[in-house]
Scaffold this motif. Structure first.
Motif, mmCIF file in Angstrom:
data_model
loop_
_atom_site.group_PDB
_atom_site.id
_atom_site.type_symbol
_atom_site.label_atom_id
_atom_site.label_comp_id
_atom_site.label_asym_id
_atom_site.label_seq_id
_atom_site.Cartn_x
_atom_site.Cartn_y
_atom_site.Cartn_z
ATOM 1 N N CYS A 1 0.842 -1.201 0.000
ATOM 2 C CA CYS A 1 0.000 0.000 0.000
ATOM 3 C C CYS A 1 0.874 1.247 0.000
ATOM 4 C CB CYS A 1 -0.937 0.010 1.194
ATOM 5 S SG CYS A 1 -0.089 -0.119 2.754
ATOM 6 N N CYS A 2 0.243 2.383 -0.318
ATOM 7 C CA CYS A 2 0.983 3.652 -0.335
ATOM 8 C C CYS A 2 1.061 4.211 1.083
ATOM 9 C CB CYS A 2 0.315 4.643 -1.278
ATOM 10 S SG CYS A 2 -1.310 5.173 -0.736
ATOM 11 N N ALA A 3 1.705 5.376 1.219
ATOM 12 C CA ALA A 3 1.933 5.945 2.556
ATOM 13 C C ALA A 3 0.646 6.479 3.182
ATOM 14 C CB ALA A 3 2.956 7.062 2.456
ATOM 15 N N HIS A 4 -0.459 6.567 2.386
ATOM 16 C CA HIS A 4 -1.681 7.198 2.908
ATOM 17 C C HIS A 4 -2.714 6.172 3.376
ATOM 18 C CE1 HIS A 4 0.146 9.598 -0.398
ATOM 19 N NE2 HIS A 4 0.220 10.460 0.588
ATOM 20 N N TRP A 5 -2.281 4.961 3.659
ATOM 21 C CA TRP A 5 -3.238 3.900 3.974
ATOM 22 C C TRP A 5 -4.020 4.146 5.260
ATOM 23 C CZ3 TRP A 5 -2.644 1.151 8.518
ATOM 24 C CH2 TRP A 5 -1.404 1.267 9.141
ATOM 25 N N ARG B 1 -9.151 4.874 -5.621
ATOM 26 C CA ARG B 1 -7.926 5.610 -5.965
ATOM 27 C C ARG B 1 -7.548 6.511 -4.804
ATOM 28 N NH1 ARG B 1 -8.180 9.171 -11.216
ATOM 29 N NH2 ARG B 1 -7.829 7.202 -12.273
ATOM 30 N N CYS B 2 -6.274 6.465 -4.452
ATOM 31 C CA CYS B 2 -5.789 7.331 -3.388
ATOM 32 C C CYS B 2 -5.796 8.766 -3.919
ATOM 33 C CB CYS B 2 -4.382 6.917 -2.969
ATOM 34 S SG CYS B 2 -3.681 7.995 -1.723
ATOM 35 N N PRO B 3 -6.443 9.704 -3.230
ATOM 36 C CA PRO B 3 -6.479 11.077 -3.760
ATOM 37 C C PRO B 3 -5.140 11.806 -3.651
ATOM 38 C CG PRO B 3 -7.631 10.952 -1.664
ATOM 39 C CD PRO B 3 -7.210 9.556 -1.998
ATOM 40 N N GLU B 4 -4.219 11.269 -2.848
ATOM 41 C CA GLU B 4 -2.959 11.964 -2.572
ATOM 42 C C GLU B 4 -1.771 11.475 -3.397
ATOM 43 O OE1 GLU B 4 -2.539 13.894 0.649
ATOM 44 O OE2 GLU B 4 -4.709 13.940 0.781
ATOM 45 N N CYS B 5 -1.925 10.333 -4.077
ATOM 46 C CA CYS B 5 -0.805 9.811 -4.858
ATOM 47 C C CYS B 5 -1.345 8.921 -5.987
ATOM 48 C CB CYS B 5 0.167 9.027 -3.966
ATOM 49 S SG CYS B 5 -0.384 7.395 -3.523
ATOM 50 N N PRO B 6 -0.535 8.675 -7.036
ATOM 51 C CA PRO B 6 -1.050 7.861 -8.149
ATOM 52 C C PRO B 6 -1.083 6.359 -7.829
ATOM 53 C CG PRO B 6 1.173 8.599 -8.636
ATOM 54 C CD PRO B 6 0.818 9.178 -7.311
HETATM 55 ZN ZN LIG Z 1 -1.555 7.293 -1.522
#
Ligand SMILES: [Zn+2]
Ligand SMILES: [Zn+2]
Ligand SMILES: [Zn+2]
Length: 479
Positions: free
Chosen positions: A317-321, A376-381
Protein backbone atom coordinates in the motif's frame (compact mmCIF):
# COMPACT_ATOMS: atom_id res chain seq x y z
CA UNK A 1 -17.97 -60.98 -79.74
CA UNK A 2 -18.99 -57.34 -79.10
CA UNK A 3 -18.48 -54.96 -81.91
CA UNK A 4 -15.89 -52.25 -81.16
CA UNK A 5 -17.48 -48.79 -81.38
CA UNK A 6 -15.57 -46.25 -83.46
CA UNK A 7 -13.99 -43.50 -81.27
CA UNK A 8 -15.99 -40.32 -81.64
CA UNK A 9 -13.76 -37.90 -79.67
CA UNK A 10 -10.09 -37.97 -78.95
CA UNK A 11 -8.85 -38.12 -75.28
CA UNK A 12 -7.56 -34.53 -75.28
CA UNK A 13 -10.89 -33.21 -76.55
CA UNK A 14 -12.76 -35.05 -73.75
CA UNK A 15 -10.30 -33.79 -71.15
CA UNK A 16 -10.76 -30.27 -72.44
CA UNK A 17 -14.54 -30.62 -72.15
CA UNK A 18 -14.31 -31.98 -68.61
CA UNK A 19 -12.07 -29.15 -67.38
CA UNK A 20 -14.01 -26.45 -69.20
CA UNK A 21 -15.44 -23.90 -66.74
CA UNK A 22 -19.16 -24.29 -66.13
CA UNK A 23 -21.50 -21.92 -67.81
CA UNK A 24 -23.15 -21.09 -64.50
CA UNK A 25 -19.87 -19.94 -62.90
CA UNK A 26 -19.21 -17.82 -65.92
CA UNK A 27 -22.55 -16.18 -65.46
CA UNK A 28 -22.10 -15.50 -61.74
CA UNK A 29 -18.63 -14.08 -61.94
CA UNK A 30 -18.50 -10.36 -62.10
CA UNK A 31 -16.28 -9.02 -64.77
CA UNK A 32 -13.90 -6.99 -62.69
CA UNK A 33 -11.01 -6.29 -64.98
CA UNK A 34 -11.88 -4.83 -68.34
CA UNK A 35 -9.79 -6.05 -71.16
CA UNK A 36 -6.81 -3.87 -71.68
CA UNK A 37 -6.24 -2.98 -75.22
CA UNK A 38 -2.60 -2.54 -75.96
CA UNK A 39 -2.00 0.13 -78.44
CA UNK A 40 0.66 -0.57 -80.89
CA UNK A 41 3.49 1.83 -80.25
CA UNK A 42 5.13 3.06 -83.42
CA UNK A 43 8.82 2.15 -83.50
CA UNK A 44 11.16 4.91 -82.33
CA UNK A 45 13.22 6.58 -84.99
CA UNK A 46 16.79 5.30 -85.00
CA UNK A 47 18.89 7.47 -82.68
CA UNK A 48 22.21 8.63 -83.97
CA UNK A 49 25.14 7.05 -82.04
CA UNK A 50 26.38 9.43 -79.32
CA UNK A 51 30.09 9.81 -79.39
CA UNK A 52 32.19 10.10 -76.22
CA UNK A 53 33.94 13.38 -75.83
CA UNK A 54 37.66 12.94 -75.59
CA UNK A 55 39.38 14.45 -72.55
CA UNK A 56 41.89 17.19 -73.17
CA UNK A 57 45.22 15.65 -74.02
CA UNK A 58 43.89 12.06 -74.14
CA UNK A 59 44.89 9.72 -76.92
CA UNK A 60 42.09 8.39 -79.07
CA UNK A 61 41.62 4.61 -79.05
CA UNK A 62 39.04 2.60 -80.92
CA UNK A 63 36.18 1.43 -78.61
CA UNK A 64 36.69 -2.32 -79.21
CA UNK A 65 40.08 -2.21 -77.51
CA UNK A 66 39.50 -2.91 -73.77
CA UNK A 67 43.09 -3.76 -72.93
CA UNK A 68 44.66 -1.87 -70.08
CA UNK A 69 47.54 0.21 -71.26
CA UNK A 70 49.93 -0.67 -68.44
CA UNK A 71 48.97 -4.14 -67.18
CA UNK A 72 47.69 -5.53 -70.46
CA UNK A 73 44.55 -6.86 -68.73
CA UNK A 74 41.30 -7.00 -70.64
CA UNK A 75 38.70 -4.80 -68.93
CA UNK A 76 35.22 -6.37 -68.72
CA UNK A 77 32.69 -3.53 -69.01
CA UNK A 78 29.71 -5.76 -68.07
CA UNK A 79 31.42 -6.91 -64.89
CA UNK A 80 32.24 -3.31 -64.07
CA UNK A 81 28.58 -2.25 -64.43
CA UNK A 82 27.36 -5.16 -62.30
CA UNK A 83 29.88 -4.24 -59.65
CA UNK A 84 28.26 -0.83 -59.38
CA UNK A 85 24.85 -2.35 -58.59
CA UNK A 86 23.82 -2.64 -54.90
CA UNK A 87 23.30 -6.29 -53.90
CA UNK A 88 23.11 -6.06 -50.09
CA UNK A 89 20.30 -4.79 -47.84
CA UNK A 90 19.84 -1.07 -47.57
CA UNK A 91 20.82 -1.02 -43.86
CA UNK A 92 24.45 -0.71 -44.77
CA UNK A 93 23.59 2.10 -47.15
CA UNK A 94 21.86 3.93 -44.31
CA UNK A 95 24.90 3.52 -42.11
CA UNK A 96 27.04 4.95 -44.91
CA UNK A 97 24.71 7.92 -45.13
CA UNK A 98 24.94 8.37 -41.34
CA UNK A 99 28.70 8.07 -41.52
CA UNK A 100 28.73 10.77 -44.15
CA UNK A 101 26.67 13.01 -41.87
CA UNK A 102 29.09 12.39 -38.97
CA UNK A 103 31.94 13.21 -41.35
CA UNK A 104 30.20 16.38 -42.33
CA UNK A 105 29.78 17.27 -38.64
CA UNK A 106 33.51 16.69 -38.14
CA UNK A 107 34.34 18.84 -41.13
CA UNK A 108 32.03 21.66 -40.14
CA UNK A 109 33.99 24.84 -39.50
CA UNK A 110 34.50 25.39 -35.73
CA UNK A 111 32.13 27.85 -34.08
CA UNK A 112 34.72 29.01 -31.55
CA UNK A 113 35.60 32.24 -33.41
CA UNK A 114 31.87 33.00 -33.66
CA UNK A 115 31.44 32.50 -29.88
CA UNK A 116 34.58 34.52 -29.20
CA UNK A 117 33.37 37.35 -31.45
CA UNK A 118 30.49 38.11 -29.06
CA UNK A 119 31.44 40.46 -26.19
CA UNK A 120 32.02 38.76 -22.77
CA UNK A 121 29.37 41.00 -21.21
CA UNK A 122 26.78 39.49 -23.54
CA UNK A 123 27.71 35.93 -22.45
CA UNK A 124 27.45 37.00 -18.83
CA UNK A 125 24.00 38.45 -19.56
CA UNK A 126 22.92 35.18 -21.25
CA UNK A 127 24.19 33.21 -18.24
CA UNK A 128 22.28 35.44 -15.82
CA UNK A 129 19.01 34.09 -17.26
CA UNK A 130 20.02 30.43 -16.78
CA UNK A 131 19.87 28.14 -13.71
CA UNK A 132 23.29 27.10 -12.26
CA UNK A 133 23.17 23.65 -13.92
CA UNK A 134 22.70 25.19 -17.37
CA UNK A 135 25.49 27.77 -16.84
CA UNK A 136 27.83 24.92 -15.85
CA UNK A 137 26.80 22.95 -18.95
CA UNK A 138 27.41 26.00 -21.13
CA UNK A 139 30.89 26.48 -19.61
CA UNK A 140 31.54 22.76 -20.15
CA UNK A 141 30.80 22.94 -23.87
CA UNK A 142 33.94 24.80 -25.09
CA UNK A 143 37.24 26.34 -23.99
CA UNK A 144 36.20 29.81 -25.13
CA UNK A 145 33.07 29.65 -22.96
CA UNK A 146 35.05 28.57 -19.88
CA UNK A 147 37.22 31.67 -20.33
CA UNK A 148 34.15 33.86 -20.88
CA UNK A 149 32.13 32.48 -17.92
CA UNK A 150 35.08 31.62 -15.59
CA UNK A 151 35.08 28.63 -13.21
CA UNK A 152 32.45 30.16 -10.92
CA UNK A 153 29.48 28.11 -12.35
CA UNK A 154 31.26 24.87 -11.38
CA UNK A 155 32.29 26.19 -7.97
CA UNK A 156 28.63 27.14 -7.37
CA UNK A 157 27.57 23.53 -8.00
CA UNK A 158 29.93 22.38 -5.23
CA UNK A 159 27.83 24.13 -2.57
CA UNK A 160 25.53 21.82 -0.56
CA UNK A 161 22.47 24.00 -1.24
CA UNK A 162 22.93 23.46 -5.00
CA UNK A 163 22.82 19.66 -4.77
CA UNK A 164 19.77 19.29 -7.03
CA UNK A 165 21.36 21.62 -9.64
CA UNK A 166 24.55 19.58 -9.42
CA UNK A 167 22.53 16.39 -10.01
CA UNK A 168 20.82 17.97 -13.03
CA UNK A 169 24.24 18.91 -14.47
CA UNK A 170 25.69 15.44 -13.83
CA UNK A 171 22.66 13.61 -15.20
CA UNK A 172 23.44 14.91 -18.69
CA UNK A 173 26.54 12.67 -18.71
CA UNK A 174 24.54 9.53 -17.87
CA UNK A 175 24.85 8.18 -21.42
CA UNK A 176 28.68 8.24 -21.26
CA UNK A 177 29.02 6.39 -17.93
CA UNK A 178 27.52 2.89 -18.27
CA UNK A 179 29.61 1.43 -15.43
CA UNK A 180 28.69 4.21 -12.95
CA UNK A 181 25.49 5.29 -11.27
CA UNK A 182 24.58 8.79 -10.17
CA UNK A 183 24.02 8.95 -6.42
CA UNK A 184 21.47 11.68 -5.74
CA UNK A 185 22.50 11.97 -2.09
CA UNK A 186 26.16 12.81 -2.77
CA UNK A 187 25.80 14.30 -6.26
CA UNK A 188 28.54 11.90 -7.40
CA UNK A 189 28.88 9.11 -9.92
CA UNK A 190 29.77 5.94 -7.97
CA UNK A 191 31.18 2.87 -9.68
CA UNK A 192 28.68 -0.03 -9.98
CA UNK A 193 30.13 -2.85 -7.88
CA UNK A 194 27.64 -5.49 -9.11
CA UNK A 195 27.85 -4.47 -12.76
CA UNK A 196 24.96 -6.16 -14.61
CA UNK A 197 24.32 -8.56 -11.68
CA UNK A 198 22.08 -6.23 -9.65
CA UNK A 199 19.19 -8.19 -8.08
CA UNK A 200 16.38 -7.07 -5.79
CA UNK A 201 16.67 -8.49 -2.29
CA UNK A 202 14.69 -8.09 0.97
CA UNK A 203 15.40 -4.90 2.90
CA UNK A 204 17.34 -6.66 5.66
CA UNK A 205 19.88 -8.09 3.17
CA UNK A 206 22.77 -5.69 2.71
CA UNK A 207 22.77 -5.16 -1.05
CA UNK A 208 24.64 -1.97 -2.03
CA UNK A 209 24.99 -1.26 -5.75
CA UNK A 210 27.92 1.12 -5.14
CA UNK A 211 30.21 2.21 -2.31
CA UNK A 212 28.68 5.43 -1.08
CA UNK A 213 30.07 7.32 1.96
CA UNK A 214 26.49 8.24 3.00
CA UNK A 215 25.42 4.60 3.53
CA UNK A 216 27.10 4.21 6.93
CA UNK A 217 25.84 7.55 8.31
CA UNK A 218 23.27 7.33 11.14
CA UNK A 219 19.75 8.18 10.06
CA UNK A 220 20.55 7.94 6.37
CA UNK A 221 17.81 6.23 4.33
CA UNK A 222 18.48 5.80 0.61
CA UNK A 223 15.50 6.71 -1.61
CA UNK A 224 13.18 3.71 -1.81
CA UNK A 225 9.54 2.70 -1.97
CA UNK A 226 7.83 0.48 0.58
CA UNK A 227 6.26 -2.57 -1.03
CA UNK A 228 5.38 -4.88 1.88
CA UNK A 229 6.80 -5.37 5.39
CA UNK A 230 10.47 -6.16 4.87
CA UNK A 231 10.47 -5.47 1.13
CA UNK A 232 11.24 -2.25 -0.66
CA UNK A 233 12.01 -1.06 -4.17
CA UNK A 234 15.22 1.03 -3.99
CA UNK A 235 15.32 3.98 -6.39
CA UNK A 236 18.66 2.76 -7.79
CA UNK A 237 16.86 -0.19 -9.44
CA UNK A 238 14.36 2.14 -11.08
CA UNK A 239 17.32 4.24 -12.26
CA UNK A 240 19.01 1.17 -13.80
CA UNK A 241 15.83 0.10 -15.63
CA UNK A 242 15.37 3.54 -17.18
CA UNK A 243 19.05 3.71 -18.21
CA UNK A 244 18.85 0.32 -19.95
CA UNK A 245 15.82 1.50 -21.93
CA UNK A 246 17.20 4.97 -22.73
CA UNK A 247 20.80 4.11 -23.64
CA UNK A 248 21.82 0.43 -23.84
CA UNK A 249 21.46 -2.87 -21.89
CA UNK A 250 25.00 -2.25 -20.53
CA UNK A 251 23.79 0.90 -18.78
CA UNK A 252 21.37 -0.95 -16.49
CA UNK A 253 19.12 -3.96 -16.00
CA UNK A 254 16.11 -5.35 -17.85
CA UNK A 255 12.62 -4.24 -16.82
CA UNK A 256 11.53 -7.87 -16.39
CA UNK A 257 14.23 -8.47 -13.74
CA UNK A 258 12.27 -6.28 -11.28
CA UNK A 259 9.31 -8.69 -11.23
CA UNK A 260 9.31 -10.92 -8.15
CA UNK A 261 7.24 -13.40 -6.14
CA UNK A 262 7.81 -13.71 -2.43
CA UNK A 263 6.17 -15.02 0.71
CA UNK A 264 6.03 -13.24 4.01
CA UNK A 265 8.05 -15.29 6.54
CA UNK A 266 5.76 -14.53 9.49
CA UNK A 267 2.31 -14.90 7.88
CA UNK A 268 0.39 -16.60 5.06
CA UNK A 269 0.61 -13.59 2.78
CA UNK A 270 2.19 -14.09 -0.65
CA UNK A 271 3.10 -11.26 -3.00
CA UNK A 272 3.69 -10.92 -6.71
CA UNK A 273 5.05 -7.76 -8.34
CA UNK A 274 5.11 -6.82 -12.01
CA UNK A 275 6.24 -3.72 -13.85
CA UNK A 276 5.32 -2.14 -17.14
CA UNK A 277 6.59 0.89 -19.04
CA UNK A 278 3.89 3.17 -20.43
CA UNK A 279 4.60 6.48 -22.18
CA UNK A 280 7.89 6.92 -20.31
CA UNK A 281 6.36 6.13 -16.92
CA UNK A 282 7.08 3.03 -14.85
CA UNK A 283 3.87 1.37 -13.70
CA UNK A 284 3.85 -1.20 -10.90
CA UNK A 285 1.33 -3.82 -9.82
CA UNK A 286 1.61 -5.80 -6.57
CA UNK A 287 -0.92 -8.56 -5.88
CA UNK A 288 -0.94 -9.59 -2.20
CA UNK A 289 -3.11 -12.46 -1.01
CA UNK A 290 -3.74 -14.62 2.01
CA UNK A 291 -6.17 -17.33 3.07
CA UNK A 292 -8.91 -15.93 5.28
CA UNK A 293 -11.21 -17.80 7.63
CA UNK A 294 -14.95 -17.04 7.78
CA UNK A 295 -16.58 -15.09 10.62
CA UNK A 296 -13.37 -13.59 11.97
CA UNK A 297 -13.78 -11.43 15.09
CA UNK A 298 -12.22 -7.89 14.94
CA UNK A 299 -9.08 -9.15 16.67
CA UNK A 300 -8.77 -11.98 14.13
CA UNK A 301 -9.17 -9.52 11.25
CA UNK A 302 -6.39 -7.36 12.69
CA UNK A 303 -4.20 -10.37 13.15
CA UNK A 304 -4.72 -11.24 9.50
CA UNK A 305 -4.22 -7.73 8.08
CA UNK A 306 -1.48 -6.10 10.18
CA UNK A 307 2.15 -7.01 10.59
CA UNK A 308 3.09 -7.73 14.21
CA UNK A 309 6.37 -5.86 13.82
CA UNK A 310 5.30 -2.34 12.93
CA UNK A 311 1.49 -2.49 12.68
CA UNK A 312 1.47 -1.75 8.97
CA UNK A 313 -0.67 -3.79 6.54
CA UNK A 314 0.83 -7.03 5.26
CA UNK A 315 -0.31 -6.16 1.74
CA UNK A 316 1.30 -3.54 -0.46
CA UNK A 317 0.00 0.00 0.00
CA UNK A 318 0.98 3.65 -0.34
CA UNK A 319 1.93 5.95 2.56
CA UNK A 320 -1.68 7.20 2.91
CA UNK A 321 -3.24 3.90 3.97
CA UNK A 322 -4.16 5.17 7.46
CA UNK A 323 -6.39 7.95 6.10
CA UNK A 324 -9.58 6.94 4.39
CA UNK A 325 -11.31 3.68 3.78
CA UNK A 326 -8.63 1.15 2.80
CA UNK A 327 -8.60 -0.83 6.04
CA UNK A 328 -12.39 -0.63 6.45
CA UNK A 329 -12.81 -1.99 2.92
CA UNK A 330 -10.57 -4.96 3.71
CA UNK A 331 -12.49 -5.66 6.94
CA UNK A 332 -15.82 -5.32 5.08
CA UNK A 333 -14.63 -7.83 2.45
CA UNK A 334 -13.55 -10.27 5.19
CA UNK A 335 -17.07 -10.05 6.61
CA UNK A 336 -18.53 -11.44 3.36
CA UNK A 337 -16.63 -14.74 3.57
CA UNK A 338 -19.23 -17.55 3.80
CA UNK A 339 -18.90 -20.38 6.28
CA UNK A 340 -17.36 -23.67 5.18
CA UNK A 341 -19.64 -26.16 3.43
CA UNK A 342 -20.61 -28.92 5.90
CA UNK A 343 -22.62 -32.07 5.32
CA UNK A 344 -25.29 -33.11 7.87
CA UNK A 345 -23.04 -35.93 9.10
CA UNK A 346 -20.21 -33.50 9.83
CA UNK A 347 -22.60 -31.14 11.59
CA UNK A 348 -24.00 -33.95 13.76
CA UNK A 349 -20.48 -34.79 14.95
CA UNK A 350 -20.28 -31.30 16.51
CA UNK A 351 -23.69 -31.32 18.15
CA UNK A 352 -27.39 -32.06 17.70
CA UNK A 353 -28.22 -28.79 15.90
CA UNK A 354 -28.29 -28.84 12.08
CA UNK A 355 -28.11 -25.84 9.73
CA UNK A 356 -29.53 -26.80 6.33
CA UNK A 357 -27.97 -23.73 4.65
CA UNK A 358 -24.48 -25.05 5.39
CA UNK A 359 -25.05 -28.05 3.11
CA UNK A 360 -24.89 -25.91 -0.06
CA UNK A 361 -22.73 -22.80 0.35
CA UNK A 362 -22.18 -20.73 -2.81
CA UNK A 363 -18.40 -20.46 -3.16
CA UNK A 364 -18.66 -17.37 -5.38
CA UNK A 365 -18.94 -14.34 -3.13
CA UNK A 366 -20.37 -11.04 -4.27
CA UNK A 367 -18.99 -8.05 -2.42
CA UNK A 368 -21.09 -5.08 -1.40
CA UNK A 369 -21.14 -1.53 -2.80
CA UNK A 370 -18.58 -0.43 -0.18
CA UNK A 371 -15.84 -2.98 -0.75
CA UNK A 372 -16.39 -3.94 -4.43
CA UNK A 373 -15.51 -0.69 -6.31
CA UNK A 374 -11.97 0.17 -7.26
CA UNK A 375 -10.44 2.91 -5.12
CA UNK A 376 -7.93 5.61 -5.96
CA UNK A 377 -5.79 7.33 -3.39
CA UNK A 378 -6.48 11.08 -3.76
CA UNK A 379 -2.96 11.96 -2.57
CA UNK A 380 -0.81 9.81 -4.86
CA UNK A 381 -1.05 7.86 -8.15
CA UNK A 382 -2.13 4.55 -6.57
CA UNK A 383 -5.23 2.41 -7.09
CA UNK A 384 -6.59 -0.52 -5.09
CA UNK A 385 -8.94 -3.42 -5.65
CA UNK A 386 -10.00 -5.84 -2.91
CA UNK A 387 -11.35 -9.23 -4.03
CA UNK A 388 -12.33 -12.58 -2.56
CA UNK A 389 -11.35 -15.68 -4.54
CA UNK A 390 -11.55 -19.40 -4.02
CA UNK A 391 -8.14 -21.09 -3.92
CA UNK A 392 -6.70 -24.49 -3.11
CA UNK A 393 -4.78 -24.88 0.15
CA UNK A 394 -2.33 -27.71 -0.53
CA UNK A 395 -1.17 -27.83 3.10
CA UNK A 396 -4.61 -28.41 4.59
CA UNK A 397 -5.72 -32.07 4.29
CA UNK A 398 -9.28 -31.44 5.59
CA UNK A 399 -10.54 -28.24 3.94
CA UNK A 400 -8.96 -28.07 0.49
CA UNK A 401 -10.70 -25.03 -0.98
CA UNK A 402 -10.74 -21.80 0.97
CA UNK A 403 -11.50 -18.15 0.41
CA UNK A 404 -8.55 -15.87 -0.27
CA UNK A 405 -8.47 -12.12 0.25
CA UNK A 406 -6.50 -10.48 -2.56
CA UNK A 407 -5.48 -6.83 -2.44
CA UNK A 408 -4.14 -5.53 -5.76
CA UNK A 409 -2.30 -2.26 -5.84
CA UNK A 410 -1.32 -0.35 -9.00
CA UNK A 411 1.03 2.63 -8.83
CA UNK A 412 2.55 5.05 -11.32
CA UNK A 413 6.19 5.43 -10.23
CA UNK A 414 6.86 8.42 -12.50
CA UNK A 415 9.42 9.00 -15.24
CA UNK A 416 12.41 7.87 -13.16
CA UNK A 417 14.41 11.06 -13.79
CA UNK A 418 15.12 11.48 -10.06
CA UNK A 419 13.80 10.38 -6.66
CA UNK A 420 12.14 13.81 -6.48
CA UNK A 421 9.46 13.35 -9.17
CA UNK A 422 5.93 14.18 -7.92
CA UNK A 423 4.84 10.54 -8.36
CA UNK A 424 7.73 9.00 -6.41
CA UNK A 425 7.63 11.51 -3.55
CA UNK A 426 3.85 11.47 -3.16
CA UNK A 427 3.67 7.65 -2.97
CA UNK A 428 6.20 7.89 -0.14
CA UNK A 429 4.03 10.46 1.63
CA UNK A 430 6.04 13.60 0.75
CA UNK A 431 4.95 16.35 -1.56
CA UNK A 432 1.55 17.17 -2.97
CA UNK A 433 -0.18 15.27 -5.73
CA UNK A 434 -3.85 15.51 -6.57
CA UNK A 435 -4.39 12.23 -8.37
CA UNK A 436 -7.96 12.92 -9.53
CA UNK A 437 -6.86 16.19 -11.19
CA UNK A 438 -3.59 14.78 -12.55
CA UNK A 439 -4.90 11.50 -13.95
CA UNK A 440 -8.52 12.33 -14.77
CA UNK A 441 -10.30 9.36 -16.30
CA UNK A 442 -7.07 7.51 -17.09
CA UNK A 443 -6.91 4.58 -14.68
CA UNK A 444 -3.48 3.06 -13.99
CA UNK A 445 -5.12 -0.34 -13.45
CA UNK A 446 -6.83 -0.20 -16.86
CA UNK A 447 -3.60 0.75 -18.66
CA UNK A 448 -1.65 -1.93 -16.84
CA UNK A 449 -4.07 -4.77 -17.49
CA UNK A 450 -4.58 -3.76 -21.14
CA UNK A 451 -0.92 -4.64 -21.89
CA UNK A 452 -1.68 -8.34 -21.34
CA UNK A 453 -4.94 -8.12 -23.28
CA UNK A 454 -7.14 -8.09 -20.16
CA UNK A 455 -9.90 -5.53 -20.28
CA UNK A 456 -10.91 -4.40 -16.81
CA UNK A 457 -14.66 -4.63 -16.32
CA UNK A 458 -16.34 -1.23 -16.15
CA UNK A 459 -15.83 -0.31 -12.50
CA UNK A 460 -16.64 2.76 -10.57
CA UNK A 461 -13.49 4.51 -9.43
CA UNK A 462 -14.10 5.91 -5.98
CA UNK A 463 -11.83 7.95 -3.78
CA UNK A 464 -9.98 6.05 -1.09
CA UNK A 465 -10.52 8.99 1.20
CA UNK A 466 -13.91 10.52 0.26
CA UNK A 467 -14.05 12.81 3.32
CA UNK A 468 -10.42 13.90 2.76
CA UNK A 469 -9.54 13.56 6.44
CA UNK A 470 -5.77 13.62 6.91
CA UNK A 471 -4.92 12.50 10.41
CA UNK A 472 -2.29 9.83 9.67
CA UNK A 473 -1.30 7.90 12.77
CA UNK A 474 -3.38 10.21 15.02
CA UNK A 475 -6.62 9.04 13.36
CA UNK A 476 -8.72 6.39 15.07
CA UNK A 477 -10.03 4.38 12.14
CA UNK A 478 -6.88 2.79 10.84
CA UNK A 479 -6.59 -0.01 13.40
ZN1 LIG B 1 -1.56 7.29 -1.52
ZN1 LIG C 1 26.67 8.48 -2.69
ZN1 LIG D 1 -18.54 -5.20 1.76
Amino acid sequence: MAEVQPRKQSFTTRLGLALRPKKSTNRLRKQSTPEVKIKEVPPLPPTPPIGKRLQYGAVYRPSQDNTDEQTGERRDDTDLLHGLAHHESHDSLDSIVQLKRADLEAWRPPGEPLIASLPPALWELIASFLPPSDIASLAFSSKTLVVRLSLSPWLALDKPENLSERNTFLQRMDNHLPAHLLCFDCGTYHRRIQLGEEKLKPTLVFNPLYNCPSIGKPGFVPPRLRLTPGNTLPYTFVQLVFRAIKYSPNHGIALSSLARRWKDPTSEWTHQSRYYMYKGHLLMRVVSQSFAAPKLPPSGQRHLLYSREDYTPYFSCCAHWRDGELMNICKCALGHIPEQKQSIATQLKQGPQIQMALRHVNPIVTLCSTCRPMRRCPECPTEYLVELKLAEDKLDPVVKFKQVIAVTRWSDLGNGSSPYTPEWTSINGDGEYHSFNMMGKRAISGIFEAQSGVTMPGQRMLSLNPKNVKLGEDGHGWY
